[in-house]
Design an enzyme around this catalytic site. Structure first.
Site, PDB file in Angstrom:
ATOM      1  N   ASP A 264       0.861  -1.187   0.000  1.00  0.00           N
ATOM      2  CA  ASP A 264       0.000   0.000   0.000  1.00  0.00           C
ATOM      3  C   ASP A 264       0.896   1.235   0.000  1.00  0.00           C
ATOM      4  OD1 ASP A 264      -2.325   1.804   0.507  1.00  0.00           O
ATOM      5  OD2 ASP A 264      -3.336  -0.101   0.859  1.00  0.00           O
TER       6      ASP A 264
ATOM      7  N   HIS B  59      -2.934   3.347  -4.364  1.00  0.00           N
ATOM      8  CA  HIS B  59      -2.365   2.736  -3.152  1.00  0.00           C
ATOM      9  C   HIS B  59      -0.992   2.137  -3.441  1.00  0.00           C
ATOM     10  CE1 HIS B  59      -5.746   3.311  -0.442  1.00  0.00           C
ATOM     11  NE2 HIS B  59      -6.560   2.981  -1.420  1.00  0.00           N
TER      12      HIS B  59
ATOM     13  N   GLU C   8     -10.073   2.871  -5.066  1.00  0.00           N
ATOM     14  CA  GLU C   8      -9.772   4.256  -4.688  1.00  0.00           C
ATOM     15  C   GLU C   8      -8.622   4.859  -5.504  1.00  0.00           C
ATOM     16  OE1 GLU C   8     -11.107   4.295  -0.062  1.00  0.00           O
ATOM     17  OE2 GLU C   8      -9.158   3.369  -0.427  1.00  0.00           O
TER      18      GLU C   8
HETATM   19  C1  ACM Z   1     -11.026  -0.601   0.521  1.00  0.00           C
HETATM   20  O1  ACM Z   1     -11.508  -0.639   1.673  1.00  0.00           O
HETATM   21  N1  ACM Z   1     -10.405   0.495   0.105  1.00  0.00           N
HETATM   22  C2  ACM Z   1     -11.121  -1.732  -0.369  1.00  0.00           C
END
Ligand code: ACM
Length: 540
Positions: free
Chosen positions: A196, A267, A330
């Protein structure tokens, strides 16, 4: 009524409710059918654990270790295809091909023989879990009530638990303890979030900077996001490939498949900090120190796709399972929208906007996964403006994306934020450890239905199951991970294994078992949360 009479009635009710509880057998998830019988199986000085087929040797060893660790019961293990079963008190593990469901098992406890049967070693392992819970929860460890559990099998094929080891890093030892915990409740997938913005946690030989640079950050956000406070304590860690192999073997022994996640194209700041060529602007950035969503995104360039191909070449050597999780959640698209490279690519590929560019990116990664004979899984964003994917989707922002995907014949794992995010508060914010937010008490987890009635009967088979997610922005220690995940994962296990029947059994029945089941968790040294008891007391 006299005080004596009131006391008498009170004692009567206490005895009755204790009896009722003992009939409930503190089993989680609750089996489909269970019948209590007359009599007790009494453990001998040295009870025999016998297995009828060498395929069950590991299960026999696991059971013997469990009886020793949880109940201090000494057993000896023998293969009865080689020796005859002549010990008086024995536990027999055996294969029986007549079970229809390969995960199904039966468990019979009679006065001198306990039998665990299944068509597979995996099913026998699940029978062993039920047996160990019963053994650890009896008041007299040396004797177990006779009973039979006939053909207990799971409602769903995908019974997953996730752990984020990027935001905070957890030792190999703790990852194993977590896998053992989830296996206890018959979960069969461990979704391992390994990368991440705030840390890259897996050694990749071809790209050593991923762990030399990407595994370490200079500080960490403290308090809530709105406060924007940071410490300046260097933080990091990663798993070597030897660690990964060790954990994979440990999980296999517990019939848990590990699904590694490489989160892309968002991420990915830790990867970009290690190799700035992965971004569109080539800017040098540092590994993330704050929570939330970062603007850095992998560029859909030949360098990036070669990087992913090389990455998957190593990853697929380490993880023998069927799936790789390719992320997709995201993604901020500003860097793509400002990139001349992306604009040219979009014109060439006839892509109308950055959402279509993301679909293009994810589909390319899916093809790389497929090239290495792996199926891809992605968060539900991967379905946006995407008609060209065969990936399995994890429906996290709600259930709508999952229901829509099932309608379009896509495999779906339900993990909606309102039911399955165990980083949310489970009780009163004022008295609970600091968490990311939200409120998901255990009753809500128990009320979850991964396949609502609104899903057409023909589409239901696409819903493979469900998963609980444990994001660790606010969970710095193993104790906090255990506190937030347990016992909510017990409720989820019952939803996914016992399935529709849990509506009939009901939350009160579950809770009465959970109260009794605490002893088992203590014996396993799990730092579970007692908040479900506090919530209950607050209602009264
Ligand atoms: C997530 O909770 N961003 C998959």
């Amino acid at each position: 009524m006299s005080t004596k009479q009131i006391l008498g009635i009170w004692i009567f009710f206490c005895v009755i409710s204790k009896l009722a509880l003992s009939q409930n057998h503190a089993l989680i998830p609750y089996p489909r059918q269970i019948a209590t019988k007359q009599g007790y199986f009494k453990f001998a000085q040295q009870t025999t654990v016998a297995y009828s087929d060498k395929k069950l040797k590991k299960e026999a060893t696991y059971l013997a270790a469990g009886l020793m660790n949880l109940c201090k019961l000494k057993t000896n293990t023998i293969c009865v295809s080689k020796h005859s079963l002549n010990s008086k008190q024995s536990i027999l593990l055996t294969l029986d091909p007549t079970f229809q469901n390969p995960e199904a098992y039966s468990l019979y406890i009679t006065t001198n023989l306990i039998t665990v049967k299944s068509a597979t070693a995996k099913g026998v392992f699940y029978g062993i879990q039920s047996l160990l819970q019963l053994a650890a929860n009896t008041s007299d460890v040396n004797s177990m009530n006779c009973l039979s559990i006939e053909n207990d099998f799971p409602q769903y094929k995908w019974r997953g638990m996730h752990l984020d080891c990027s935001r905070h890093f957890f030792s190999t030892e703790f990852v194993k303890k977590y896998i053992d915990l989830i296996a206890t409740y018959k979960f069969n997938y461990f979704h391992w979030h390994l990368t991440d913005d705030q840390g890259w946690r897996i050694e990749i030989k071809k790209y050593p900077k991923l762990t030399q640079i990407g595994a370490f950050r200079t500080g960490t956000m403290k308090g809530h996001y709105t406060e924007q406070q940071f410490d300046s304590i260097p933080y990091g860690g990663f798993y070597t490939q030897a660690d990964i192999r060790d954990i994979v073997t440990y999980a296999q022994q517990r019939h848990v498949e590990i699904v590694p996640e490489i989160d892309m194209p968002g991420h990915a700041k830790a990867a970009i900090a290690s190799y700035p060529q992965l971004s569109c602007n080539g800017e040098k950035v540092a590994v993330g120190t704050k929570w939330g969503i970062e603007k850095e995104v992998l560029c859909p360039s030949p360098f990036t796709f070669q990087f992913i191909d090389d990455l998957f070449a190593e990853l697929t050597q380490l993880f023998p399972g069927e799936y790789i999780h390719i992320g997709g959640d995201e993604v901020l698209k500003e860097q793509w929208e400002n990139s001349e490279f992306c604009k040219t690519l979009m014109r060439k590929e006839n892509l109308n906007d950055a959402t279509e560019l993301q679909a293009f990116f994810m589909n390319k990664i899916e093809q790389i996964a497929n090239k290495y004979h792996k199926k891809a899984i992605g968060w539900d964003e991967i379905m946006e403006k995407n008609t060209n994917t065969n990936a399995t989707i994890m429906s996290w922002r709600g259930m709508e994306a999952g229901i829509e995907a099932a309608k379009n014949k896509h495999a779906v794992i339900m993990t909606p934020i309102d039911y399955c995010y165990f980083d949310h508060y489970q009780g009163n914010e004022a008295t609970e450890p600091l968490a990311i937010g939200g409120y998901t008490p255990i009753e809500q987890v128990y009320a979850f239905n991964p396949c609502p009635d609104s899903v057409a009967i023909a589409d239901r088979k696409y819903i493979l199951g469900a998963q609980g997610n444990v994001w660790t922005e606010y969970l710095k220690t193993p104790e906090l991970v255990e506190y937030m995940s347990t016992p909510r994962l017990c409720a989820l296990a019952e939803v996914i294994w016992t399935g529709n029947q849990n509506k009939q059994i009901g939350f009160e029945h579950f809770k009465s078992r959970l109260v009794k089941h605490q002893d088992f968790l203590k014996k396993k040294n799990i730092h579970f949360s007692p908040t479900f008891l506090i919530n209950e007391a607050a209602k009264k």
